[in-house]
Design a protein around this motif. Structure first.
Motif, short mmCIF file in Angstrom:
data_model
loop_
_atom_site.label_atom_id
_atom_site.label_comp_id
_atom_site.label_asym_id
_atom_site.label_seq_id
_atom_site.Cartn_x
_atom_site.Cartn_y
_atom_site.Cartn_z
N MET A 22 -11.99 -11.72 3.03
CA MET A 22 -13.45 -11.77 3.01
C MET A 22 -13.92 -13.12 2.52
N ALA A 23 -15.09 -13.54 3.01
CA ALA A 23 -15.70 -14.79 2.57
C ALA A 23 -16.64 -14.49 1.42
N GLY A 24 -16.76 -15.45 0.52
CA GLY A 24 -17.66 -15.33 -0.61
C GLY A 24 -17.99 -16.71 -1.14
N LYS A 25 -18.57 -16.73 -2.32
CA LYS A 25 -18.99 -17.99 -2.95
C LYS A 25 -18.50 -18.05 -4.37
N VAL A 26 -18.12 -19.25 -4.79
CA VAL A 26 -17.88 -19.57 -6.19
C VAL A 26 -18.80 -20.75 -6.45
N GLY A 27 -19.89 -20.49 -7.14
CA GLY A 27 -20.94 -21.50 -7.27
C GLY A 27 -21.51 -21.77 -5.90
N VAL B 57 -12.95 -14.48 -9.23
CA VAL B 57 -12.50 -15.75 -8.67
C VAL B 57 -13.31 -16.86 -9.31
N SER B 58 -12.62 -17.89 -9.79
CA SER B 58 -13.32 -18.98 -10.44
C SER B 58 -12.82 -20.32 -9.91
N ARG B 59 -13.60 -21.34 -10.17
CA ARG B 59 -13.29 -22.69 -9.71
C ARG B 59 -12.08 -23.25 -10.43
N GLY B 60 -11.39 -24.13 -9.75
CA GLY B 60 -10.22 -24.76 -10.34
C GLY B 60 -8.96 -24.25 -9.68
#
Length: 100
Positions: free
Chosen positions: A14-19, A95-98
Motif C-alpha cells: 500500500m502507498a502512504g505518507k511519512v511527512g 513507519v518513520s523517516r530514516g
C-alpha cells in the motif's frame, strides 16, 4: 504513517505518507518493509507493481528493487530506493523517516 496490522494482508502493498514523502509499505508474513513509493527510473508507482518474495517490480518498465535494502537489483533502474524504519507496537505498524 501508522496502520493496524490487519489493514495490510500478507503479500500486499500500500502507498502512504511519512511527512511529505510518498512511501510504499509491503508485507511478507510477519515482516513489513517500507521504501520510497516511486521507481527511481521514471517515477512509476510501485504500489501498482508486483511483489515477488522480498522484491517489488515497477509496473511501467519492470525495474526490480529489494524491499529489505532498497537496492536496485534489476534494470532499467540503477539507483536505490530510500528505506524507512518500520516498528511494530502490538497491532500497530509505525513507519518513520530514516534508514532502517
Amino acid at each position: 504513517m501508522n496502520i493496524r496490522v490487519e489493514e495490510l494482508a500478507d503479500g500486499a502493498m500500500m502507498a502512504g505518507k511519512v511527512g511529505d514523502e510518498d512511501v510504499l509499505l509491503a508485507r511478507r508474513g510477519d515482516e513489513f518493509f517500507a521504501v520510497s513509493a516511486h521507481c527511481t527510473h521514471y517515477h512509476g508507482p510501485l504500489a501498482e507493481g508486483l511483489m515477488i518474495g522480498e522484491t517489488v517490480r515497477c509496473p511501467w518498465h519492470h525495474a526490480c528493487f529489494d524491499l529489505r535494502t532498497g537496492q536496485a537489483i534489476g534494470a532499467p533502474a540503477l539507483r536505490a530506493l530510500q528505506t524507512y524504519e518500520v516498528q511494530r507496537d502490538g497491532d500497530v505498524i509505525r513507519v518513520s523517516r530514516g534508514q532502517a
